[in-house]
Structures are given as C-alpha cells and as structure tokens.
Design a protein around this motif. Structure first.
Motif, short mmCIF file in Angstrom:
data_model
loop_
_atom_site.label_atom_id
_atom_site.label_comp_id
_atom_site.label_asym_id
_atom_site.label_seq_id
_atom_site.Cartn_x
_atom_site.Cartn_y
_atom_site.Cartn_z
N PRO A 95 43.56 -4.00 50.96
CA PRO A 95 44.26 -3.62 52.28
C PRO A 95 45.10 -5.03 52.71
O PRO A 95 45.80 -4.76 53.61
CB PRO A 95 42.99 -3.51 53.18
N ASN A 96 44.76 -6.09 51.96
CA ASN A 96 45.62 -7.14 52.38
C ASN A 96 47.06 -7.35 52.22
O ASN A 96 47.79 -8.24 52.58
CB ASN A 96 44.68 -8.52 51.83
N LEU A 97 47.45 -5.97 51.19
CA LEU A 97 48.82 -6.03 50.64
C LEU A 97 49.52 -5.30 51.80
O LEU A 97 50.85 -5.07 51.59
CB LEU A 97 49.04 -5.68 49.37
N ASN A 121 36.64 5.15 54.79
CA ASN A 121 37.84 4.85 55.40
C ASN A 121 38.74 3.90 54.61
O ASN A 121 40.03 4.05 54.84
CB ASN A 121 37.32 3.95 56.81
N ILE A 122 38.31 3.12 53.84
CA ILE A 122 39.09 1.94 53.12
C ILE A 122 40.08 2.90 52.07
O ILE A 122 41.32 2.74 51.97
CB ILE A 122 38.50 1.11 52.08
N ILE A 123 39.67 4.24 51.88
CA ILE A 123 40.52 5.19 50.96
C ILE A 123 41.29 5.78 51.79
O ILE A 123 42.63 6.01 51.34
CB ILE A 123 39.60 6.01 49.96
N ASN A 124 41.00 6.03 52.79
CA ASN A 124 41.87 7.16 53.91
C ASN A 124 43.18 6.21 54.30
O ASN A 124 44.12 6.71 54.58
CB ASN A 124 41.17 7.51 55.08
N VAL A 125 42.85 4.98 54.21
CA VAL A 125 44.21 4.18 54.74
C VAL A 125 44.78 3.13 53.82
O VAL A 125 45.66 2.52 54.17
CB VAL A 125 43.62 3.21 56.14
N VAL A 137 40.12 8.08 42.33
CA VAL A 137 39.48 8.53 43.61
C VAL A 137 39.28 10.12 43.51
O VAL A 137 40.35 10.86 42.92
CB VAL A 137 40.64 8.39 44.68
N ILE A 138 38.15 10.57 43.88
CA ILE A 138 38.10 11.98 43.58
C ILE A 138 37.62 12.57 45.13
O ILE A 138 36.76 12.23 45.64
CB ILE A 138 36.57 12.58 42.64
N ASP A 139 38.37 13.64 45.43
CA ASP A 139 38.32 14.15 46.71
C ASP A 139 38.44 13.22 47.86
O ASP A 139 37.66 13.46 48.75
CB ASP A 139 36.80 15.05 46.78
N GLY A 140 39.23 12.33 47.70
CA GLY A 140 39.57 11.27 48.69
C GLY A 140 38.61 10.38 49.11
O GLY A 140 38.41 9.81 49.98
#
Length: 482
Positions: free
Chosen positions: A375-377, A213-217, A231-234
């Motif tokens: 994510p904090n940015l 999820n951290i990569i998705n958002v 990142v490979i394949d998201g």
C-alpha cells in the motif's frame, strides 16, 4: 604344579581368544550400526552432503515441499530432516502461543522486577493490562529447561541440538532458541524487555477484516514470472505464515557504520506458523555455521559440508568482513567470547535479514503465483491536488516515501524477479510478500524517534522494545561497525 601349568596356560589362552572374538564382534556390530545410521543421512555412497548451502539454492524451490523417499526413510540432508520433522501447513492458523526466555523463571530471586511488569502485558491472566493477549498459552523458558526442551522437540534432528550445545556464547544461543521454538511450535516470540501495546488479536496478521480490506484497495504488484492470480474471489486465502517488523531503515550515506543491513528486520519480536520455510533455512544456516565455527564439532566437517560453497558457512566471510583485507578470513574457528564473535552475522539481524531476502528472491524466481501487496506505493492524496506542484511533491512527499523508489522496484521485479530492499523502505503500512507480512518500524520500535518511527499511540504500534540488552555495542563492533 608342573601338571597344572599347561592346563592353566591353555585356559588363559582360551580366555584371550574368546575375549578377542567378543571384542571383534562388538566392533563389527558397532560399525554395522553406524553404517545403518549413516545410510539414513547418505542414501548414496557418493552423496556425502548433509548440510546443503542456503546461499546458493537457485535450483531448488524453497517454497515447495522438499522431496525425499519416505518409504525408504531416506533423509538426504538437514533441510530434508527439518522439513520431515516439522512440515509446513500454510492453511493452518497461527498458534495462540507466546514464548519468552530468561535465565530463571519468574519465581527465581534473580528475576528482575521490571520484567514482571513487562511480562504481565503478555500473559492472558493479566486482567489489569488492557493490552494483554487472550492467547491460550504463555511459556517462559528458563535456562535450565532449554536443553531438555530442545532434546524433546528436536530429538529426530540431532545435529540441531548438537549445534546449540556447541555455541560458544549465550548470546548466540538466545538468538538461535527463538527460531527453534517458533519453527517447532509457532506462535509469537518476544524478548523479555518488551511490552505488548495492543492485543495480538488486533494485529493485522490476525485481523480478517484488515486482510480483506488490503486486497480491496490494493492491486497485487506484478513481477516477471507472474501468470496466475494470487487472489481468489477477491480475498487472501490464509493468514501470513511469518510476521516480522522493520528494525532499521537508515536513509543516510553512512548507514553501514550503524547497522548490519540497509533494511534490517527485527528479531526481538516474531510471529510465525510452525515449519515456515524461512525459519527452516535460518536454522539450517545457523547449524552449519556453528559446526563450521567451533573447535571440535564432533563430526567430519569437510565431509558433511557442501565443498562447492565452502565459504557459505564461514562467518568470517560475511558482509563487511569479506571485503576487509586485514581480517584473517581463512581462520574459520571463532573465539569463545563476545569480542571475537560476529553475532550480527552468525545468528543476529544480519543473517536473519539475508535469509529473508534470499527466500523472497527464490520464491519469485520459482513460482508464478506469488502475492505482492504494498500500500505504501500508492499515490499520496495531496499529490492529486491541483495546489501541489510536481517539484514540491518530489521534494517533500516523495523524499520520505516508498514511492520514491517506484521505478527501481518495478524494474527489479518485472525484469529479474528480484526483491529490492527499497520495497520495504519508508513503510507506514504492512506489506505482503507471498505469506510473509512485514510491518513498519513503528510496529515493534515505536518511540525511537528516528527512521520514521511513530509513538506508542500510533495505530500501527504493537510492541515496544525497552532495549535492555547490553551486548549490542559489542555485536555491532564485531560485525565491523563502529
């Protein structure tokens, strides 16, 4: 009697000659044996450095495999030896193992009853605790088992064991031991005065859905050398190799009066895969610092240390002591007591934090595919609302947010491949730098009621430190703090 005397003298002379020959042969054999052993450390006659610097490694990619000639068994220095003995596999899972240490085992009469309560939260057999881990192995190492264990684990790296034995006070050994255990076997180390608030399986480092999820958002943050997508394949391809928490993030001008570093990483709870390069560099640094600092290291220290960076391992030059003109910097040997020992910068959170930053800067400068997630940015939702003015946002939301440092972080990463401390300030969610996960201060320090730490009920609170150590005041003072 006169006839026997020449024969007796001849016999004694023969025995003396024979003894001399045997002694010479023994010395020659011993020298030859030492020379063969010495050649493993010094494959070339002109190469006498077996303790390379950790602070000046600009020409070495610390993430890449350290090169050495396996066929000739040439282990050029301690970094080579540690890498060879404990190779790092970034694709391997984090071992399901928990380590703790204390003076005696749980069966000893001197084992504190309060610790038994804390310990139950960490052991898989404790069904009474909802937070207890399902990890398959729990190990409590008492003092009388430490040396046999280290001699078994680090038998092929004898300098490390030598350094551990030579440490002048037990506080240094306690710090060093946690790094040694995790580097050799991996898992989770946590001090005896900590309690587990949530099962380890629920931590972000163990939670696959959280990692996905951290990569998705969050879009990976660019830096100057970035050329290949990390990142490979998201998806993130592996678990973090090292998981650490923020111990101190003092947003105040007098922060150096109270803490070793502006951003200080916690070392009372650490999660790691075996062989992680940051732990390797830390062990190398502490080993060399110890051999440099004790009265009789048992080896020619001027020969084995890198002479071009001879201050790297003199703890008296570190941090605030370096700029203290009244301190005897040239006196590299340290007293055998707490009062004269800079624990913070020898084995504690000072050198721990330094090595982490040095490693991060090194991998950014030598690799083009490092994953940076923070994510904090991201913008705060309330800033997108029409009712919030820019000035209000600046004075409220931004004042205690990582976004306050957005410009400096971007410029530092994109112009010079340098990881600024601001990247880790005011964290509320975990961040990722390559395979290192840094958790917010709440994760291992809930309920401290400062620096943004939340309560034990917070979703990011995983371990609570009960602060049972009594040595911290001395450690702070010896690091140059009041």
């Amino acid at each position: 009697m006169s006839r026997k005397l020449p024969h007796l003298l001849a016999t004694r002379r023969s025995k003396t000659i024979l003894a001399t020959i045997l002694l010479f042969y023994t010395l020659l054999s011993f020298h030859s044996s030492n020379k063969r052993l010495f050649s493993q450390f010094y494959p070339n006659k002109k190469d006498y450095t077996i303790l390379p610097t950790t602070s000046h490694s600009q020409n070495l990619n610390l993430k890449a495999d350290v090169s050495f000639n396996k066929k000739k068994n040439e282990l050029h220095d301690l970094r080579d030896q540690l890498s060879f003995a404990f190779p790092y596999d970034p694709q391997a899972p984090i071992p399901q193992r928990v380590w703790q240490t204390w003076k005696v085992g749980t069966g000893g009469k001197d084992f504190p009853s309060t610790f038994k309560t804390y310990q139950k939260t960490w052991t898989a057999s404790s069904s009474s605790s909802p937070s207890s881990s399902e990890y398959s192995q729990y190990s409590l190492i008492p003092d009388d088992s430490i040396i046999p264990l280290l001699e078994n684990l680090y038998g092929t790296v004898p300098l490390v064991v030598r350094a551990f034995k030579l440490m002048p006070i037990n506080i240094l050994k306690a710090d060093f031991l946690r790094y040694l255990l995790l580097f050799a076997r991996g898992g989770v180390y946590s001090d005896m005065d900590t309690t587990l608030l949530k099962p380890i399986e629920s931590w972000p480092s163990q939670n696959k859905s959280w990692m996905d999820n951290i990569i998705n958002v969050n879009t990976p943050i660019p830096y100057k050398n970035l050329k290949v997508s990390p990142v490979i394949d998201g998806k993130i391809q592996q678990q973090p190799g090292l998981v650490i928490g923020i111990e101190a993030d003092p947003d105040r001008e007098d922060w150096s009066t109270w803490y070793a570093r502006r951003i200080q990483f916690c070392q009372w709870t650490i999660q790691a895969k075996p062989g992680h390069p940051i732990l390797r560099e830390l062990i190398l640094n502490i080993t060399a610092t110890t051999l440099m600092s004790v009265q009789d290291p048992g080896l020619p220290i001027k020969v084995v240390l890198d002479p071009t960076n001879d201050e790297d391992y003199n703890v008296n030059y570190r941090y605030q002591r370096r700029n203290n003109e009244t301190y005897p910097h040239s006196e590299s040997k340290n007293n055998k007591n707490v009062d004269g020992t800079d624990i913070m910068n020898w084995t504690g959170p000072g050198i721990f934090s330094d090595i982490i930053f040095e490693y991060m800067n090194n991998v950014l400068q030598h690799n083009n595919d490092i994953l940076l997630i923070n994510p904090n940015l991201n913008k705060n939702e309330e800033e997108d609302g029409a009712s919030v003015s820019t000035s209000e946002a600046d004075s409220s939301a931004l004042s205690k947010s990582t976004r306050r440092f957005y410009k400096k972080i971007s410029e530092s990463l994109q112009s010079s491949n340098v990881m600024p401390w601001e990247f880790f300030s005011f964290l509320k969610d975990p961040v990722i730098v390559d395979d290192v996960m840094v958790l917010p201060i709440t994760s291992f320090s809930p309920d401290v009621n400062q620096m943004g730490a939340q309560s034990s009920d917070d979703k990011m609170a995983f371990v609570k430190h009960m602060f049972g150590g009594t040595w911290k005041d001395d450690a702070d003072r010896n690091a140059g703090h009041t």
